[in-house]
Motif scaffolding. Structure first.
Motif, PDB file in Angstrom:
ATOM      1  N   ASP A  93       0.837  -1.211   0.000  1.00 55.06           N
ATOM      2  CA  ASP A  93       0.000   0.000   0.000  1.00 55.06           C
ATOM      3  C   ASP A  93       0.867   1.254   0.000  1.00 55.06           C
ATOM      4  OD1 ASP A  93      -2.277  -1.501   0.003  1.00 55.06           O
ATOM      5  OD2 ASP A  93      -2.703  -1.282   2.145  1.00 55.06           O
ATOM      6  N   VAL A  94       1.956   1.220   0.790  1.00 51.47           N
ATOM      7  CA  VAL A  94       2.873   2.362   0.838  1.00 51.47           C
ATOM      8  C   VAL A  94       3.489   2.599  -0.540  1.00 51.47           C
ATOM      9  CG1 VAL A  94       5.101   3.159   1.738  1.00 51.47           C
ATOM     10  CG2 VAL A  94       3.411   2.214   3.304  1.00 51.47           C
ATOM     11  N   GLN A  95       3.969   1.522  -1.160  1.00 49.70           N
ATOM     12  CA  GLN A  95       4.570   1.641  -2.493  1.00 49.70           C
ATOM     13  C   GLN A  95       3.558   2.165  -3.509  1.00 49.70           C
ATOM     14  OE1 GLN A  95       6.213  -2.208  -3.393  1.00 49.70           O
ATOM     15  NE2 GLN A  95       7.693  -2.120  -1.703  1.00 49.70           N
ATOM     16  N   SER A  96       2.322   1.696  -3.412  1.00 44.75           N
ATOM     17  CA  SER A  96       1.266   2.147  -4.330  1.00 44.75           C
ATOM     18  C   SER A  96       0.980   3.635  -4.137  1.00 44.75           C
ATOM     19  CB  SER A  96      -0.002   1.316  -4.085  1.00 44.75           C
ATOM     20  OG  SER A  96      -1.059   1.779  -4.884  1.00 44.75           O
ATOM     21  N   LYS A  97       0.919   4.061  -2.850  1.00 46.23           N
ATOM     22  CA  LYS A  97       0.676   5.483  -2.567  1.00 46.23           C
ATOM     23  C   LYS A  97       1.851   6.345  -3.023  1.00 46.23           C
ATOM     24  CE  LYS A  97      -3.411   5.722  -0.680  1.00 46.23           C
ATOM     25  NZ  LYS A  97      -4.479   6.509  -1.344  1.00 46.23           N
ATOM     26  N   GLU A  98       3.086   5.829  -2.870  1.00 40.05           N
ATOM     27  CA  GLU A  98       4.268   6.569  -3.323  1.00 40.05           C
ATOM     28  C   GLU A  98       4.219   6.790  -4.840  1.00 40.05           C
ATOM     29  OE1 GLU A  98       7.597   5.272   0.037  1.00 40.05           O
ATOM     30  OE2 GLU A  98       7.382   4.102  -1.807  1.00 40.05           O
ATOM     31  N   LYS A  99       3.800   5.743  -5.572  1.00 38.52           N
ATOM     32  CA  LYS A  99       3.664   5.865  -7.028  1.00 38.52           C
ATOM     33  C   LYS A  99       2.564   6.862  -7.378  1.00 38.52           C
ATOM     34  CE  LYS A  99       5.297   1.215  -8.208  1.00 38.52           C
ATOM     35  NZ  LYS A  99       4.898  -0.123  -8.707  1.00 38.52           N
ATOM     36  N   ALA A 100       1.445   6.776  -6.635  1.00 40.45           N
ATOM     37  CA  ALA A 100       0.327   7.696  -6.889  1.00 40.45           C
ATOM     38  C   ALA A 100       0.728   9.137  -6.616  1.00 40.45           C
ATOM     39  CB  ALA A 100      -0.868   7.301  -6.020  1.00 40.45           C
ATOM     40  N   GLU A 110      -4.784  19.908  -3.565  1.00 44.59           N
ATOM     41  CA  GLU A 110      -5.680  19.166  -2.669  1.00 44.59           C
ATOM     42  C   GLU A 110      -5.510  17.661  -2.850  1.00 44.59           C
ATOM     43  OE1 GLU A 110     -10.473  18.867  -1.710  1.00 44.59           O
ATOM     44  OE2 GLU A 110      -9.701  20.517  -2.933  1.00 44.59           O
ATOM     45  N   LYS A 111      -5.389  17.243  -4.103  1.00 43.51           N
ATOM     46  CA  LYS A 111      -5.203  15.814  -4.381  1.00 43.51           C
ATOM     47  C   LYS A 111      -3.871  15.317  -3.821  1.00 43.51           C
ATOM     48  CE  LYS A 111      -5.316  12.427  -8.130  1.00 43.51           C
ATOM     49  NZ  LYS A 111      -5.460  12.212  -9.584  1.00 43.51           N
ATOM     50  N   ILE A 112      -2.804  16.101  -4.037  1.00 42.85           N
ATOM     51  CA  ILE A 112      -1.472  15.729  -3.544  1.00 42.85           C
ATOM     52  C   ILE A 112      -1.457  15.700  -2.025  1.00 42.85           C
ATOM     53  CG2 ILE A 112       0.923  16.555  -3.343  1.00 42.85           C
ATOM     54  CD1 ILE A 112       0.637  17.517  -6.273  1.00 42.85           C
ATOM     55  N   SER A 113      -2.116  16.675  -1.407  1.00 46.44           N
ATOM     56  CA  SER A 113      -2.176  16.728   0.052  1.00 46.44           C
ATOM     57  C   SER A 113      -2.883  15.495   0.622  1.00 46.44           C
ATOM     58  CB  SER A 113      -2.900  17.998   0.502  1.00 46.44           C
ATOM     59  OG  SER A 113      -3.033  18.015   1.906  1.00 46.44           O
ATOM     60  N   GLY A 114      -3.971  15.085  -0.010  1.00 47.00           N
ATOM     61  CA  GLY A 114      -4.704  13.904   0.437  1.00 47.00           C
ATOM     62  C   GLY A 114      -3.872  12.638   0.342  1.00 47.00           C
ATOM     63  N   ILE A 115      -3.164  12.492  -0.799  1.00 55.22           N
ATOM     64  CA  ILE A 115      -2.312  11.311  -0.981  1.00 55.22           C
ATOM     65  C   ILE A 115      -1.159  11.331   0.018  1.00 55.22           C
ATOM     66  CG2 ILE A 115      -0.766  10.089  -2.576  1.00 55.22           C
ATOM     67  CD1 ILE A 115      -2.499  11.173  -4.881  1.00 55.22           C
ATOM     68  N   SER A 116      -0.579  12.515   0.259  1.00 51.59           N
ATOM     69  CA  SER A 116       0.547  12.644   1.210  1.00 51.59           C
ATOM     70  C   SER A 116       0.112  12.260   2.627  1.00 51.59           C
ATOM     71  CB  SER A 116       1.081  14.076   1.203  1.00 51.59           C
ATOM     72  OG  SER A 116       1.625  14.402  -0.053  1.00 51.59           O
ATOM     73  N   GLU A 117      -1.077  12.683   3.021  1.00 48.07           N
ATOM     74  CA  GLU A 117      -1.579  12.354   4.359  1.00 48.07           C
ATOM     75  C   GLU A 117      -1.826  10.842   4.486  1.00 48.07           C
ATOM     76  OE1 GLU A 117      -2.871  12.469   8.235  1.00 48.07           O
ATOM     77  OE2 GLU A 117      -1.684  13.882   7.050  1.00 48.07           O
ATOM     78  N   ASP A 118      -2.411  10.250   3.437  1.00 48.09           N
ATOM     79  CA  ASP A 118      -2.613   8.790   3.443  1.00 48.09           C
ATOM     80  C   ASP A 118      -1.274   8.066   3.570  1.00 48.09           C
ATOM     81  OD1 ASP A 118      -5.307   9.187   3.155  1.00 48.09           O
ATOM     82  OD2 ASP A 118      -5.352   8.781   0.989  1.00 48.09           O
ATOM     83  N   LEU A 119      -0.285   8.574   2.829  1.00 51.04           N
ATOM     84  CA  LEU A 119       1.043   7.954   2.847  1.00 51.04           C
ATOM     85  C   LEU A 119       1.686   8.103   4.228  1.00 51.04           C
ATOM     86  CD1 LEU A 119       3.266   6.544   1.236  1.00 51.04           C
ATOM     87  CD2 LEU A 119       4.071   8.787   0.484  1.00 51.04           C
ATOM     88  N   ARG A 120       1.519   9.277   4.842  1.00 48.84           N
ATOM     89  CA  ARG A 120       2.088   9.494   6.174  1.00 48.84           C
ATOM     90  C   ARG A 120       1.489   8.519   7.189  1.00 48.84           C
ATOM     91  NH1 ARG A 120       1.087  11.368  10.856  1.00 48.84           N
ATOM     92  NH2 ARG A 120      -1.069  11.826  10.342  1.00 48.84           N
ATOM     93  N   GLN A 121       0.184   8.331   7.136  1.00 44.82           N
ATOM     94  CA  GLN A 121      -0.474   7.418   8.066  1.00 44.82           C
ATOM     95  C   GLN A 121      -0.037   5.976   7.832  1.00 44.82           C
ATOM     96  OE1 GLN A 121      -4.711   8.013   7.986  1.00 44.82           O
ATOM     97  NE2 GLN A 121      -4.587  10.123   8.706  1.00 44.82           N
ATOM     98  N   LEU A 122       0.103   5.598   6.567  1.00 46.99           N
ATOM     99  CA  LEU A 122       0.550   4.236   6.252  1.00 46.99           C
ATOM    100  C   LEU A 122       1.975   4.003   6.756  1.00 46.99           C
ATOM    101  CD1 LEU A 122      -0.828   3.774   2.617  1.00 46.99           C
ATOM    102  CD2 LEU A 122      -1.528   2.468   4.623  1.00 46.99           C
ATOM    103  N   ARG A 123       2.853   4.985   6.509  1.00 46.16           N
ATOM    104  CA  ARG A 123       4.251   4.847   6.945  1.00 46.16           C
ATOM    105  C   ARG A 123       4.355   4.759   8.471  1.00 46.16           C
ATOM    106  NH1 ARG A 123       6.930   9.212   2.785  1.00 46.16           N
ATOM    107  NH2 ARG A 123       7.551   7.745   1.141  1.00 46.16           N
ATOM    108  N   SER A 124       3.486   5.505   9.178  1.00 47.28           N
ATOM    109  CA  SER A 124       3.535   5.471  10.641  1.00 47.28           C
ATOM    110  C   SER A 124       3.134   4.109  11.191  1.00 47.28           C
ATOM    111  CB  SER A 124       2.614   6.551  11.222  1.00 47.28           C
ATOM    112  OG  SER A 124       1.254   6.230  10.988  1.00 47.28           O
TER     113      SER A 124
END
Length: 528
Positions: free
Chosen positions: A237-244, A300-314
């Motif tokens: 999921d992290v890798q997928s979000k990083e690509k997104a 807004e889209k980038i911010s949403g993906i970044s927040e999802d990625l931050r939560q996944l990484r944590s």
């Protein structure tokens, strides 16, 4: 039967420790309760036992559970019989047998005519035959206190038993008795433990977090496999979000570049066609607003993906980045760094060991020092460290640097703050930002740097200890670990295991945790 419904607990300062804890414990269930240090496992056991009241929620149970706590200092002023809450029954039985058959004695005994017999059987099973029930608890060792409360299970015969780190103070023989008892008892068990040998005996695993309980229908080995699957999915999921995120940023750049080109073309066209200045300003404002809206949409889209990625990484485990990181270039395997020839030590004019000890420690050895409580393991460590002189025999020590890490991580100065402690080990002149980067790597963020070391949990002290050793970067030829896993949760044991396995020097370990010894690749043992 034990049923918890939406149990929450709040500290006196109004901070919520955990909430919405719900589960059921059926008859004869043998269940592990695991979770990171500080999540509230011990507090939950105290709530179930009735020692603490929950902030909210409900507990339904057929009978009062029997509780074996982790700490016993509060019982020091009591006798064994008083700590086990059997003194009045034993006194009443004794008086009745002596002919003092009063209504009060009969009520206190409550037809429990086998209480004395069960006491003798329980003390015998737990190898406490030499103890007197009128003996004060303060006269007992940590292992003996644990066994006293474990004996209480056989004496009281409860339907539900709560155990908080029951193997912590037990030696190998005591742990073996505990494992056998857990296998054979018909009581329902809820056990908080980091002892993975014990956890693998249990049939079900509850993982506790601040927001609830996750149930795994198997022992710790089954739970570990399931967590690996979950973590692999999490990494994907992290890798997928990083690509997104990368794709969204590229799309934003391409869109803005395209819009800028269109705006530039439009402006040139308008200038050639002789459009009035006021009209050109209006068109320019429209173009700028259009570009601004595009930027806002992408941001807004980038911010949403970044927040999802931050939560996944944590949520990802942080074990791999926490390593000693020593420079092993000067390491030479196989040379003799310690030699003992027919050594012994005296206590009260008596030699500690029946037979003198002779052994060699070679560079790169991984050795367990084994023996029952009182066999002299700590004394031998002090001899190896040069803190005690032998009464008989000869020792030769050639190690240039030896580090001793005990279960309290007393190498750390409890009076210092975290950043100050890290600076103490900064013998290679790292810059301030480099030290803070190391602290971050070991999960000490900006908010932690000014915390005093004496406020840290066992796992936090262990992580700070490893971090400080990486800051020092001076290769110790020998690391000695004395019961290093006693105060650690499973996550921190895994962090410690990974760090030790990356270390190539000589390792001496005192530990009753057999699985830990296997995982750090112990090759030899000194049996006392």
């Amino acid at each position: 039967m034990l049923i918890l419904q939406n149990i929450s607990y709040q500290h006196e300062n109004k901070d919520m420790l955990f909430q919405n804890i719900s589960f059921s414990l059926n008859n004869h269930d043998k269940t592990a309760l695991i979770g990171n240090n500080g999540v509230g496992k011990s507090t939950l056991l105290k709530i179930i036992s009735g020692e603490l009241q929950p902030f909210s929620g409900q507990i339904n149970q057929n009978s009062k559970p029997y509780f074996v706590p982790q700490l016993f200092g509060q019982f020091n002023d009591l006798t064994i019989a008083e700590a086990l809450k059997i003194k009045e029954k034993l006194t009443s039985l004794k008086e009745i047998l002596e002919g003092i058959v009063t209504e009060e004695n009969l009520q206190l005994l409550n037809d429990d005519w086998t209480i004395e017999e069960r006491c003798n059987e329980a003390l015998s099973y737990w190898q406490l035959n030499d103890l007197d029930l009128n003996q004060k608890m303060e006269t007992l060792s940590g292992g003996q206190k644990t066994k006293v409360f474990l004996a209480g299970i056989m004496i009281h015969e409860p339907d539900v038993v709560l155990l908080d780190e029951p193997s912590n103070h037990l030696d190998f023989a005591g742990r073996t008795l505990l494992y056998d008892f857990i296998k054979s008892t018909s009581s329902s068990l809820l056990i908080v433990s980091h002892d993975r040998t014990l956890l693998n005996i249990l049939e079900k695993t509850f993982e506790m977090s601040r927001n609830g309980i996750s149930v795994y229908g198997g022992n710790y080995g089954f739970y570990s496999e399931q967590k690996k699957i979950e973590n692999n999915a999490l990494e994907q999921d992290v890798q997928s979000k990083e690509k997104a995120l990368k794709k969204a940023k590229e799309k934003e750049r391409e869109t803005i570049e395209r819009q800028n080109k269109l705006d530039s073309k439009g402006k040139k066209k308008q200038e050639k066609s002789g459009v009035a200045r006021i009209m050109m300003n209006t068109l320019r404002n429209k173009a700028e607003n259009s570009s601004s809206k595009l930027k806002d949409v992408h941001a807004e889209k980038i911010s949403g993906i970044s927040e999802d990625l931050r939560q996944l990484r944590s949520s990802l485990p942080a074990i791999d980045q926490m390593k000693f990181g020593f420079n092993n270039a000067s390491f030479h395997k196989g040379k003799i760094i310690f030699k003992a020839l027919e050594i012994n030590y005296k206590y009260n004019d008596h030699f500690l060991w029946k037979e003198n000890l002779s052994f060699e420690i070679l560079s790169g050895d991984r050795i367990a020092i084994k023996g029952q409580n009182g066999s002299g393991k700590t004394t031998l460590i002090k001899i190896i460290l040069g803190k005690l002189a032998v009464e008989q025999g000869n020792v030769t020590s050639l190690a240039k640097k030896t580090i001793y890490i005990d279960q309290d991580y007393s190498l750390l100065n409890q009076d210092l703050k975290i950043y100050e402690q890290a600076q103490v080990f900064n013998d290679c002149g790292l810059e301030e930002h480099e030290i803070k980067m190391r602290l971050n790597r070991f999960l000490f963020s900006r908010n932690d740097w000014d915390k005093p070391c004496n406020s840290l949990s066992g796992g936090e002290r262990m992580r700070l200890m490893i971090c400080c050793l990486t800051i020092s970067n001076e290769f110790p030829e020998v690391i000695i670990l004395d019961e290093p896993t006693n105060n650690l949760d499973i996550q921190n044991i895994e962090i410690l295991t990974a760090a030790i396995n990356e270390y190539q020097g000589t390792l001496l370990v005192i530990s009753h945790d057999q699985l830990f010894l296997e995982q750090i690749n112990i090759e030899k043992s000194i049996l006392l």
